[in-house]
Scaffold this active site. Sequence first.
Site, PDB file in Angstrom:
ATOM      1  N   ARG B  26       0.834  -1.208   0.000  1.00  0.00           N
ATOM      2  CA  ARG B  26       0.000   0.000   0.000  1.00  0.00           C
ATOM      3  C   ARG B  26       0.875   1.268   0.000  1.00  0.00           C
ATOM      4  NH1 ARG B  26      -0.775   4.787   2.539  1.00  0.00           N
ATOM      5  NH2 ARG B  26      -0.375   3.759   4.536  1.00  0.00           N
ATOM      6  N   ASP B  27       1.532   1.520   1.091  1.00  0.00           N
ATOM      7  CA  ASP B  27       2.313   2.754   1.245  1.00  0.00           C
ATOM      8  C   ASP B  27       3.457   2.785   0.235  1.00  0.00           C
ATOM      9  OD1 ASP B  27       3.388   5.073   2.263  1.00  0.00           O
ATOM     10  OD2 ASP B  27       4.082   4.199   4.133  1.00  0.00           O
ATOM     11  N   HIS B 219       6.607   3.966  12.926  1.00  0.00           N
ATOM     12  CA  HIS B 219       6.704   3.954  11.458  1.00  0.00           C
ATOM     13  C   HIS B 219       7.809   4.945  11.080  1.00  0.00           C
ATOM     14  CE1 HIS B 219       4.563   3.898   7.370  1.00  0.00           C
ATOM     15  NE2 HIS B 219       5.420   4.900   7.240  1.00  0.00           N
ATOM     16  N   HIS B 221      10.930   6.444   8.611  1.00  0.00           N
ATOM     17  CA  HIS B 221      11.476   6.543   7.254  1.00  0.00           C
ATOM     18  C   HIS B 221      12.992   6.660   7.358  1.00  0.00           C
ATOM     19  CE1 HIS B 221       7.809   7.658   4.601  1.00  0.00           C
ATOM     20  NE2 HIS B 221       7.525   6.696   5.457  1.00  0.00           N
ATOM     21  N   CYS B 252      10.752   8.895  -0.948  1.00  0.00           N
ATOM     22  CA  CYS B 252      10.410  10.048  -0.127  1.00  0.00           C
ATOM     23  C   CYS B 252       9.744  11.092  -1.007  1.00  0.00           C
ATOM     24  CB  CYS B 252      11.658  10.639   0.521  1.00  0.00           C
ATOM     25  SG  CYS B 252      11.308  12.136   1.452  1.00  0.00           S
ATOM     26  N   ASN B 261      10.379   4.758   3.086  1.00  0.00           N
ATOM     27  CA  ASN B 261      10.159   3.740   4.118  1.00  0.00           C
ATOM     28  C   ASN B 261      11.423   2.958   4.483  1.00  0.00           C
ATOM     29  OD1 ASN B 261       7.245   3.751   4.644  1.00  0.00           O
ATOM     30  ND2 ASN B 261       7.059   3.257   2.460  1.00  0.00           N
TER      31      ASN B 261
END
Lengths: 313, 313
Positions: B26-27, B219, B221, B252, B261
């Site tokens: 998804r992300d 979460h 990055h 990003c 991520n």
Amino acid sequence: MWKPAPHRVPAPGLPTSVRIYEVGPRDGLQAETAVIPTETKAQFIERLVAAGSRTVELTSFVSPRWIPQLADAEELMDRLHLPDSVRTVVLVPNRKGLERAVAAGAREVAVFVSATEEFAKRNLNSTVDGAIAAATEVTAAARALGLPVRGYISMCFGDPWEGTVPVERVADIAKTLVDSGVTSLSLGDTIGVGTPGHVLALLDALRERGIPTSQIAMHFHDTYGQALSNVYASLTAGVSEFDSSAGGLGRCPYAKGATGNLATEDLVWMLHGLGIDTGIDLDSLTDTSSWMAEQIGHSSPSRVVTALRAART
Amino acid sequence: MWKPAPHRVPAPGLPTSVRIYEVGPRDGLQAETAVIPTETKAQFIERLVAAGSRTVELTSFVSPRWIPQLADAEELMDRLHLPDSVRTVVLVPNRKGLERAVAAGAREVAVFVSATEEFAKRNLNSTVDGAIAAATEVTAAARALGLPVRGYISMCFGDPWEGTVPVERVADIAKTLVDSGVTSLSLGDTIGVGTPGHVLALLDALRERGIPTSQIAMHFHDTYGQALSNVYASLTAGVSEFDSSAGGLGRCPYAKGATGNLATEDLVWMLHGLGIDTGIDLDSLTDTSSWMAEQIGHSSPSRVVTALRAART
């Protein structure tokens, strides 16, 4: 316009200041195949110092047959004009190298051993014990001349041929070097496989042997992305000196295309974020690394260099 | 032949098992411009599960006008056949999305808010309070249907327009979401600027509001290379769920060319090195990420994927 910078939020119990030991000019360039002109190396070092580097390993007085890239050690030393406040170190493999280094005006030298037999054989053309004997001989001679000596130990965590390296073995070698007179140690994760529990276990073993944390530097590679979490774990154990290379210069010799040295910029971002002083100006350092990346012809693997450059465009 | 793998050396006081919440499908894919066929997405998810992923965010029931890449949410859900033991989650932006998700057989949903006004405006076309109101409405409806709800908070550390985000503000939003019925939280460092002291300060603020660590996922990055040290700091504070994307999929959006991520492989290397169980087979996962990287046409930014592939050749 947004300018990315770390937010300073200290964590409890960490050192307030860290010494970054810049290895780019020696360890970094040594891994590069393109021959770099002496003048470019000198400019690189002077720009690093201008960006705030307080400790720089300049070059190696190894035989030019082994490492042609560093064959200009005397010429480079002669060319450099650095303030006395900068700690400069040169690598010396043997008595001959020490003599050359001293003649060239070295202020501090570094000696080099391996924690594993196969790396000692392949990289130092020796055994573990043979390399230690050579290092202790150079250490005694350098100390007799009044020079501080840094003792590198390679392959402190894992080895491509021997697998996991026992922390007891590394700690025993470290104790031998300290007893022989080295003034500081640099413990290298040469292939970058270590993780924080392993780091803490090794630091425990060193403490059990009475080696003060103030004598210990950690040298992490970022091959598997683990370097910064290992630095953070080391900080929680009181370590306050870390090796890194500007822009992450120096590739991994055991995995073509993979990352080697931890990038100084990535280290500085974390340290400044933790409110820990390093003396380094991140923007100046990033400019220097970007310039050096152009000289050697490939881009920096540093996450910070990449992101800061991207943010500007 | 040497096969690189993390050495298991546990550190004291950390969780023995960690849930990796896989956000790649998804992300990760949402950030990719090349449109990926539904069948490829389904294969990606099935390969992730075969590699040991126990928790996967599958897609988003957002309007296809906003994110064309995920316009095939129903088709993808219909195509997938996953074991009941796998925790699957879908993102829903509003009541309409929830209805679609439920009709498609969703087992758990995620809602999305921002800790900063500018990101709420640009990314959610709302205000911070407006986004929270929408999320709590969806949460109530989903809980009434018996579904667990994950609450994402974006920009929990820094924001490109507003700078440092106060931990108190993030903790207040987290408390509002928990009070509204979300069953878990995911706190995002959307631009990757955070460092460990900031992470510990935020977790302290959440604890002060009585939010149990078992409800918190982090979460991170890896834009500035800080993700893993932030994970390690979170582990020392008891957090045991982390978001990451296979191969570091998802760039990003605020720095072209920079990493987004945290790569699941880099996370798994550290966790396995710490002796923490994840259920994931690192080699299978790396194969899956490498295959997916070919489908989307650019290489994985993961240090582990890069080094493991290099070591094989």
